[in-house]
Design an enzyme around this catalytic site. Structure first.
Site, PDB file in Angstrom:
ATOM      1  N   ASN A  76       0.878  -1.165   0.000  1.00 18.89           N
ATOM      2  CA  ASN A  76       0.000   0.000   0.000  1.00 18.89           C
ATOM      3  C   ASN A  76       0.916   1.216   0.000  1.00 18.89           C
ATOM      4  O   ASN A  76       1.483   1.592   1.029  1.00 18.89           O
ATOM      5  CB  ASN A  76      -0.892  -0.032   1.245  1.00 18.89           C
ATOM      6  CG  ASN A  76      -1.858   1.135   1.288  1.00 18.89           C
ATOM      7  OD1 ASN A  76      -1.769   2.059   0.472  1.00 18.89           O
ATOM      8  ND2 ASN A  76      -2.764   1.107   2.245  1.00 18.89           N
ATOM      9  N   ARG A 136      -2.616  -1.975  -3.419  1.00 20.65           N
ATOM     10  CA  ARG A 136      -3.843  -1.228  -3.166  1.00 20.65           C
ATOM     11  C   ARG A 136      -3.816   0.008  -4.067  1.00 20.65           C
ATOM     12  O   ARG A 136      -2.837   0.763  -4.065  1.00 20.65           O
ATOM     13  CB  ARG A 136      -3.883  -0.778  -1.709  1.00 20.65           C
ATOM     14  CG  ARG A 136      -5.141   0.000  -1.430  1.00 20.65           C
ATOM     15  CD  ARG A 136      -4.962   1.009  -0.365  1.00 20.65           C
ATOM     16  NE  ARG A 136      -6.208   1.718  -0.151  1.00 20.65           N
ATOM     17  CZ  ARG A 136      -6.295   2.855   0.490  1.00 20.65           C
ATOM     18  NH1 ARG A 136      -5.222   3.417   0.988  1.00 20.65           N
ATOM     19  NH2 ARG A 136      -7.459   3.440   0.641  1.00 20.65           N
ATOM     20  N   HIS A 139     -13.422   2.636   0.083  1.00 24.49           N
ATOM     21  CA  HIS A 139     -13.310   1.525   1.059  1.00 24.49           C
ATOM     22  C   HIS A 139     -13.879   0.214   0.496  1.00 24.49           C
ATOM     23  O   HIS A 139     -14.278  -0.674   1.251  1.00 24.49           O
ATOM     24  CB  HIS A 139     -14.078   1.832   2.374  1.00 24.49           C
ATOM     25  CG  HIS A 139     -13.637   3.055   3.090  1.00 24.49           C
ATOM     26  ND1 HIS A 139     -14.536   3.968   3.593  1.00 24.49           N
ATOM     27  CD2 HIS A 139     -12.421   3.512   3.417  1.00 24.49           C
ATOM     28  CE1 HIS A 139     -13.879   4.955   4.186  1.00 24.49           C
ATOM     29  NE2 HIS A 139     -12.584   4.700   4.097  1.00 24.49           N
ATOM     30  N   ARG A 142     -13.487  14.981   9.173  1.00 18.49           N
ATOM     31  CA  ARG A 142     -14.300  15.435   8.032  1.00 18.49           C
ATOM     32  C   ARG A 142     -15.764  15.566   8.441  1.00 18.49           C
ATOM     33  O   ARG A 142     -16.271  14.750   9.210  1.00 18.49           O
ATOM     34  CB  ARG A 142     -14.194  14.427   6.879  1.00 18.49           C
ATOM     35  CG  ARG A 142     -12.938  14.568   6.079  1.00 18.49           C
ATOM     36  CD  ARG A 142     -12.804  13.446   5.069  1.00 18.49           C
ATOM     37  NE  ARG A 142     -11.990  12.363   5.574  1.00 18.49           N
ATOM     38  CZ  ARG A 142     -11.871  11.173   4.996  1.00 18.49           C
ATOM     39  NH1 ARG A 142     -12.519  10.923   3.888  1.00 18.49           N
ATOM     40  NH2 ARG A 142     -11.102  10.239   5.518  1.00 18.49           N
ATOM     41  N   GLU A 187      -8.054  -5.705   4.669  1.00 18.76           N
ATOM     42  CA  GLU A 187      -7.929  -5.322   3.262  1.00 18.76           C
ATOM     43  C   GLU A 187      -6.722  -6.005   2.610  1.00 18.76           C
ATOM     44  O   GLU A 187      -6.763  -6.362   1.438  1.00 18.76           O
ATOM     45  CB  GLU A 187      -7.814  -3.790   3.151  1.00 18.76           C
ATOM     46  CG  GLU A 187      -9.158  -3.114   3.416  1.00 18.76           C
ATOM     47  CD  GLU A 187      -9.048  -1.680   3.884  1.00 18.76           C
ATOM     48  OE1 GLU A 187      -8.638  -1.482   5.057  1.00 18.76           O
ATOM     49  OE2 GLU A 187      -9.350  -0.768   3.109  1.00 18.76           O
TER      50      GLU A 187
END
Ligand code: ADP
Length: 400
Positions: free
Chosen positions: A7, A91, A180, A241, A385
């Site tokens: 990643n 990824r 995601h 956020r 993941e």
């Protein structure tokens, strides 16, 4: 088969080496501060000491060279030679609207990812730098891309088109992509397995709640709607956020309060969410702790989070054609926050989902947390993941 999972971010590379014969991790690592003289190389073999070396790591290729040397090192390595690595899974954040599944990274696919860089300027270029580095250092080895957006490519137009003038979709590609996806896909597959339902018959709402938050409606194993959109600033509020905002607020901040685009960007991405409301921290643990002590702004932050999550769980459930098998919680908050899970489930009895508060006192492991007779099951499924990337890579490489 051994698969290296990478990643690659702008200044960091996370990696894991997987033995796919028994789905075990042989080693993990994190390379940080790429581009600086005091780069950091963190490495942990499955058996043995965790090490942390500080050294100049000028670019991604140097970082990946370091990791390849280390995993084959006579003392701290986990494989005798790099020949043991059958493929590398990467990824990749954004596949645009052309990429709908994990792909072998051929020149054509790499070109598509480059073209999608304008949609993810902070992510796609470093993801590609990781692939370029592997091409240089391990020429001929298959590179597979696993995309955050791909799982959501099955959404119907009514879920991905925004009600703007239609030409903004056809001429400018403004649409919902969703993110995601690798995590939503993985926990939906695991959830189906836990409940003994065939994955292609399984209907659920997956709640990925980490620093970023997105919820997805999964119908017959496929994404049919999700809360993140064109970008990563909508849906449920997150660590820093804001999530959903009335766009009139943005116009007001700019036109009436005179804030610049940069200032508004900073406010809504970095100073809002749990951090903005609590005034304390973006970390749900800190906010939860303060709330337990009676801090009113912390309590309000948790209430806002749970209210948004509940609203979307119920809305997404309506996308499933009348049958909801399970609600699945995952990622840092979803796997660990007993309190936020409880708050998010309050009122979901209307959907037939009854939380068992005793079973809910679980952290970081797979569990059914609904009551025995709850028609809709509530599950905790730790996301993985990296394993999902390794599994997709194995499948693609075996078919070559
Ligand atoms: P990322 O999206 O960066 O991968 P994670 O999935 O690791 O993030 O989630 C990070 C979030 O998980 C943080 O808000 C953190 O506070 C929260 N978290 C981790 N452990 C706990 C816990 N025990 N209780 C509550 N929240 C937790």
């Amino acid at each position: 088969m051994k698969i290296l999972v990478i990643n690659s971010g702008s200044s960091s590379i996370k990696f894991q080496l997987w033995n796919m014969d028994n789905h075990t991790v042989l080693c993990t690592g994190l390379i940080e501060r790429i581009g600086l003289d005091d780069g950091i190389f963190n490495y942990r073999p499955d058996e043995g000491e965790t090490t942390r070396d500080v050294l100049p790591i000028p670019n991604h290729t140097t970082g990946i060279k370091l990791l390849l040397d280390r995993i084959t090192d006579k003392n701290s390595g986990v494989i005798p030679s790099i020949e043991e690595i059958s493929a590398v899974g990467h990824r990749i954040v954004h596949g645009g609207d052309k990429i709908t599944k994990s792909e072998l990274m051929t020149p054509e696919i790499i070109q598509i990812v480059k073209e999608a860089s304008s949609l993810a300027p902070l992510h796609n270029p470093p993801n590609l730098a990781g692939i370029e580095a592997i091409e240089q250092l391990l020429p001929g080895i298959p590179n597979v891309g696993v995309f955050d957006t791909a799982f959501h490519s099955t959404m119907p137009p009514e879920a991905y088109i925004y009600p703007l003038d239609y030409k903004y979709y056809t001429e400018h590609g403004i649409r919902r992509f969703g993110f995601h996806g690798t995590s939503h896909n993985y926990v939906a597959l695991q959830g189906a397995k836990m409940l003994g339902i065939a994955p292609d018959k399984f209907n659920c709402v997956t709640c990925h709640m980490g620093n970023g938050v997105s919820l997805t409606a999964v119908k017959n194993g496929k994404s049919v709607d999700t809360t993140l959109g064109f970008g990563t600033m909508c849906g449920v509020m997150m660590g820093t956020r804001a999530g959903d905002l009335d766009p009139a607020i943005i116009l007001h901040l700019q036109d009436v309060l005179g804030m610049s685009t940069k200032e508004v960007n900073n406010l809504i991405y970095k100073e809002s969410g749990l951090k903005g409301i609590s005034g304390l921290s973006n970390d749900a643990r800190d906010v939860d702790e303060a709330a337990q002590k009676g801090n009113e702004r912390a309590i309000l932050a948790l209430k806002l989070f749970a209210h948004g999550a509940r609203k979307y769980i119920a809305a997404l459930a309506s996308d499933l054609g009348g049958r909801l098998d399970a609600i699945i919680f995952t990622a840092g908050i979803g796997e660990n926050s007993i309190n936020l899970r409880k708050m998010c489930c309050q009122g979901l009895e209307v959907l037939g989902a009854y939380l068992d508060t005793e079973k809910n006192t679980v952290r970081g492991k797979q569990a059914v947390i609904s009551t025995t007779d709850s028609p809709v099951k509530i599950l905790v499924v730790p996301t993985n993941e990296e394993l999902m990337i390794a599994m997709d890579t194995e499948r693609i490489v075996k078919a070559l």
